[in-house]
Design a protein around this motif. Structure first.
Motif, mmCIF file in Angstrom:
data_model
loop_
_atom_site.group_PDB
_atom_site.id
_atom_site.type_symbol
_atom_site.label_atom_id
_atom_site.label_comp_id
_atom_site.label_asym_id
_atom_site.label_seq_id
_atom_site.Cartn_x
_atom_site.Cartn_y
_atom_site.Cartn_z
ATOM 1 N N ARG A 79 11.214 21.607 -8.591
ATOM 2 C CA ARG A 79 10.230 21.321 -7.543
ATOM 3 C C ARG A 79 9.027 22.242 -7.668
ATOM 4 N NH1 ARG A 79 14.824 20.985 -2.842
ATOM 5 N NH2 ARG A 79 15.467 18.818 -3.172
ATOM 6 N N ASP A 80 9.279 23.502 -7.996
ATOM 7 C CA ASP A 80 8.183 24.455 -8.160
ATOM 8 C C ASP A 80 7.282 24.058 -9.323
ATOM 9 O OD1 ASP A 80 9.150 25.936 -6.048
ATOM 10 O OD2 ASP A 80 10.184 27.406 -7.314
ATOM 11 N N ILE A 81 7.900 23.624 -10.423
ATOM 12 C CA ILE A 81 7.115 23.218 -11.596
ATOM 13 C C ILE A 81 6.253 22.001 -11.265
ATOM 14 C CG2 ILE A 81 7.236 22.322 -13.958
ATOM 15 C CD1 ILE A 81 9.859 23.913 -14.277
ATOM 16 N N ALA A 97 12.559 8.953 -13.044
ATOM 17 C CA ALA A 97 13.292 10.179 -13.358
ATOM 18 C C ALA A 97 12.400 11.414 -13.285
ATOM 19 C CB ALA A 97 13.914 10.073 -14.743
ATOM 20 N N GLU A 98 11.340 11.357 -12.502
ATOM 21 C CA GLU A 98 10.453 12.512 -12.407
ATOM 22 C C GLU A 98 11.182 13.736 -11.867
ATOM 23 O OE1 GLU A 98 6.054 12.412 -11.236
ATOM 24 O OE2 GLU A 98 7.002 13.209 -9.431
ATOM 25 N N HIS A 99 12.136 13.535 -10.959
ATOM 26 C CA HIS A 99 12.848 14.668 -10.362
ATOM 27 C C HIS A 99 13.766 15.376 -11.349
ATOM 28 C CE1 HIS A 99 15.580 11.270 -10.183
ATOM 29 N NE2 HIS A 99 16.591 12.053 -9.854
ATOM 30 N N GLU A 127 19.303 11.641 -4.657
ATOM 31 C CA GLU A 127 18.634 11.242 -5.892
ATOM 32 C C GLU A 127 19.667 11.028 -7.001
ATOM 33 O OE1 GLU A 127 15.542 10.644 -6.235
ATOM 34 O OE2 GLU A 127 14.330 11.887 -4.905
ATOM 35 N N LEU A 128 19.402 10.062 -7.862
ATOM 36 C CA LEU A 128 20.280 9.818 -8.991
ATOM 37 C C LEU A 128 20.278 11.018 -9.945
ATOM 38 C CD1 LEU A 128 19.385 6.125 -9.906
ATOM 39 C CD2 LEU A 128 21.494 6.924 -8.849
ATOM 40 N N LEU A 129 21.448 11.359 -10.444
ATOM 41 C CA LEU A 129 21.534 12.355 -11.503
ATOM 42 C C LEU A 129 21.269 11.647 -12.826
ATOM 43 C CD1 LEU A 129 24.651 14.463 -10.421
ATOM 44 C CD2 LEU A 129 22.232 14.971 -10.089
ATOM 45 N N VAL A 130 20.283 12.127 -13.570
ATOM 46 C CA VAL A 130 19.856 11.470 -14.797
ATOM 47 C C VAL A 130 19.993 12.455 -15.953
ATOM 48 C CG1 VAL A 130 18.029 10.157 -15.931
ATOM 49 C CG2 VAL A 130 18.205 10.134 -13.434
ATOM 50 N N ASP A 131 20.755 12.082 -16.967
ATOM 51 C CA ASP A 131 20.967 12.952 -18.112
ATOM 52 C C ASP A 131 19.726 13.010 -18.987
ATOM 53 O OD1 ASP A 131 23.563 13.705 -17.389
ATOM 54 O OD2 ASP A 131 24.443 11.946 -18.366
ATOM 55 N N ARG A 132 19.722 13.946 -19.934
ATOM 56 C CA ARG A 132 18.535 14.186 -20.751
ATOM 57 C C ARG A 132 18.083 12.948 -21.512
ATOM 58 N NH1 ARG A 132 14.699 14.022 -22.863
ATOM 59 N NH2 ARG A 132 13.439 15.561 -24.001
ATOM 60 N N ASP A 133 19.021 12.058 -21.889
ATOM 61 C CA ASP A 133 18.646 10.844 -22.623
ATOM 62 C C ASP A 133 18.194 9.722 -21.701
ATOM 63 O OD1 ASP A 133 20.989 9.987 -21.467
ATOM 64 O OD2 ASP A 133 22.087 9.725 -23.347
ATOM 65 N N GLY A 138 10.522 15.510 -15.076
ATOM 66 C CA GLY A 138 9.155 15.974 -14.931
ATOM 67 C C GLY A 138 8.123 14.868 -14.938
ATOM 68 N N LEU A 139 6.853 15.287 -15.011
ATOM 69 C CA LEU A 139 5.737 14.366 -14.851
ATOM 70 C C LEU A 139 5.714 13.251 -15.886
ATOM 71 C CD1 LEU A 139 2.928 16.993 -14.152
ATOM 72 C CD2 LEU A 139 3.962 15.445 -12.484
ATOM 73 N N THR A 140 6.234 13.510 -17.083
ATOM 74 C CA THR A 140 6.133 12.512 -18.150
ATOM 75 C C THR A 140 6.998 11.281 -17.910
ATOM 76 O OG1 THR A 140 7.861 13.637 -19.410
ATOM 77 C CG2 THR A 140 5.581 14.236 -19.890
ATOM 78 N N SER A 141 7.866 11.333 -16.926
ATOM 79 C CA SER A 141 8.731 10.190 -16.651
ATOM 80 C C SER A 141 7.935 8.925 -16.366
ATOM 81 C CB SER A 141 9.651 10.500 -15.460
ATOM 82 O OG SER A 141 10.372 9.359 -15.071
ATOM 83 N N THR A 142 6.764 9.074 -15.744
ATOM 84 C CA THR A 142 5.968 7.905 -15.367
ATOM 85 C C THR A 142 4.741 7.703 -16.264
ATOM 86 O OG1 THR A 142 4.618 9.183 -13.813
ATOM 87 C CG2 THR A 142 6.647 8.228 -12.959
#
Length: 453
Positions: free
Chosen positions: A276-278, A405-407, A380-386, A410-414
């Motif tokens: 959240r801080d990032i 999967a932004e949570h 929120e859904l738990l989403v693995d690295r893949d 990060g920002l690149t999810s969208t």
């Protein structure tokens, strides 16, 4: 739960829902690797490929470098690269002579369409997914998924898959207090449909004294303000936003490293509080931020108005839209002064909501598999690295998320910045054969980053 019945429906190794840039990238990487097309297929509700058609404004440029196209970061030799598109169109040298990393939005969409035409076998257009159902084997274990959808013929069809990838795109955000009737009659509309909606004002006459209200503080709001100010020289155009001023996007090379694959690793490995801080620290790289050149252009419009006189262009700071309702053929918009709490209501020919998108999960599609989805304490859904959703046993299929999967990522999810890497990682995780190219095993140097994607 539906019991397994082999042969009942066409089957794919990976079925994708939606065919925007994310799944177009997956198709391009898959084709580049020479893999069999039958293992990968997509359903798209639209009749043809499109990407933000309502915001293809003249001169608007992409905010991501062209090298971050559908395939290049993962497979620089792919025939579906932006460079190969330029070669096929006979425009490579003219583009290079421009000395820019950022094509116009119109050209980049033409590139997407060019690739989509070559990859048409991967997608069924005019097909709207309605339901995802778990299918169990004789031992009660969920072995695959079935997807019900409405096809181009309007009939309901079913297709099954070992895994599903969801990329339905964002849902336009409409502020509370905006009555549905204003959205239906077109006096209030989201920026996603801007060009289509504004066409009627061109048809009535560009020189008429319209009154427009634009709500928002991001890139779309600034671009629309500039467009309306130029296209309708007699119109009053007001831009209302909650802050003191339009803020520039943080386009520095060090901040833009957040769009590297290594930064996704860092973000995903952090705890919830640190994530959240990032996101808060780097909000200005993507949200409620405007390219410097557009801020300057807006400021110049306002200054020129001061020089020559007039009051048709206005910026209203510390202002939020509190509500809107129809009054005849106009919209009555109520705005609130965030400093004083006072409200006022004025009538406009149109109110444009440049208020962004909601990329949260497609809950309607996931209703039937909800019992198997693992969520955190915030729901929120738990989403693995893949990019696969974590599921409870016994559940063999994998459900991959683009955008929601932004949570966790990060920002690149969208965004388009990691388009090829995200697509490649999902292909690697879901198909027997690896996608074309491979992910870099070292941090990517951000020298060639554009502004945010």
């Amino acid at each position: 739960m539906t019991p397994a019945c082999p042969g009942k429906a066409p089957h794919h190794r990976l079925l994708g829902i939606g065919f925007g840039p994310s799944h177009l990238s997956m198709s391009a990487l898959h084709a580049s690797a020479g893999a069999a097309g039958t293992s990968l297929h997509f359903l798209e509700s639209k009749d043809a490929f499109s990407w933000h058609p309502g915001m293809l404004l003249p001169g608007a440029r992409m905010q991501v470098a062209f090298l971050k196209d559908l395939v290049t970061p993962r497979d620089p030799t792919s025939p579906y690269s932006f460079v190969n598109y330029l070669v096929s169109k006979g425009r490579l040298e003219p583009f290079l002579n421009l000395g820019t990393l950022n094509p116009t939005r119109r050209e980049y969409v033409d590139y997407f369409r060019w690739a989509a035409e070559q990859l048409a076998s991967y997608v069924t257009y005019g097909s709207s997914a309605e339901r995802i159902r778990p299918v169990s084997g004789s031992d009660g274990r969920v072995t695959r998924l079935e997807v019900d959808y409405r096809g181009p013929d309007g009939a309901r069809h079913t297709v099954s898959a070992d895994h599903v990838s969801l990329a339905p795109g964002g849902t336009p955000i409409v502020p509370p207090g905006v009555e549905a009737s204003t959205l239906r009659d077109g006096t209030v509309f989201h920026s996603s449909s801007f060009l289509g909606r504004v066409r009627s004002f061109h048809e009535r006459g560009r020189e008429l004294p319209y009154r427009f209200l634009v709500v928002g503080a991001g890139q779309s709001a600034a671009e629309i303000f500039r467009y309306l100010a130029g296209e309708f020289p007699a119109a009053e155009v007001t831009l209302a936003h909650r802050g003191f001023a339009l803020m520039p996007a943080n386009s520095s090379a060090l901040a833009n490293a957040i769009f590297d694959p290594a930064s996704v690793d860092l973000f995903h490995g952090a705890d919830t509080t640190r994530r959240r801080d990032i996101l808060a620290d780097l909000k200005a790289t993507n949200y409620a931020a405007v390219d410097e050149e557009d801020i300057v252009a807006v400021a110049e419009l306002l200054y020129d108005q001061q020089v020559h006189g007039g009051e048709r262009l206005r910026l209203c700071r510390f202002t939020e839209l509190a509500g809107a309702h129809a009054e005849g053929d106009q919209a009555a918009a109520t705005v609130r002064d965030l400093l004083t709490g006072e409200t006022r209501t004025e009538r406009y020919d149109a109110v444009v909501l440049a208020t962004g998108y909601d990329f949260r999960e497609a809950r309607g599609l996931l209703t039937d598999v909800e019992p198997y989805l693992v969520r955190d304490e915030d729901g929120e859904l738990l989403v693995d690295r893949d990019y696969s959703v974590r599921t409870a046993e016994p559940f063999a299929p994998r459900i991959f998320l683009h955008g929601a999967a932004e949570h966790t990522h990060g920002l690149t999810s969208t965004l388009l910045s990691l388009l090829a890497h995200r697509a490649g990682e999902i292909l690697d995780a879901s198909l027997d054969a690896p996608a074309a190219g491979q992910r870099p095993q070292f941090p990517v140097t951000p020298v060639l980053e554009g502004v945010h994607a």
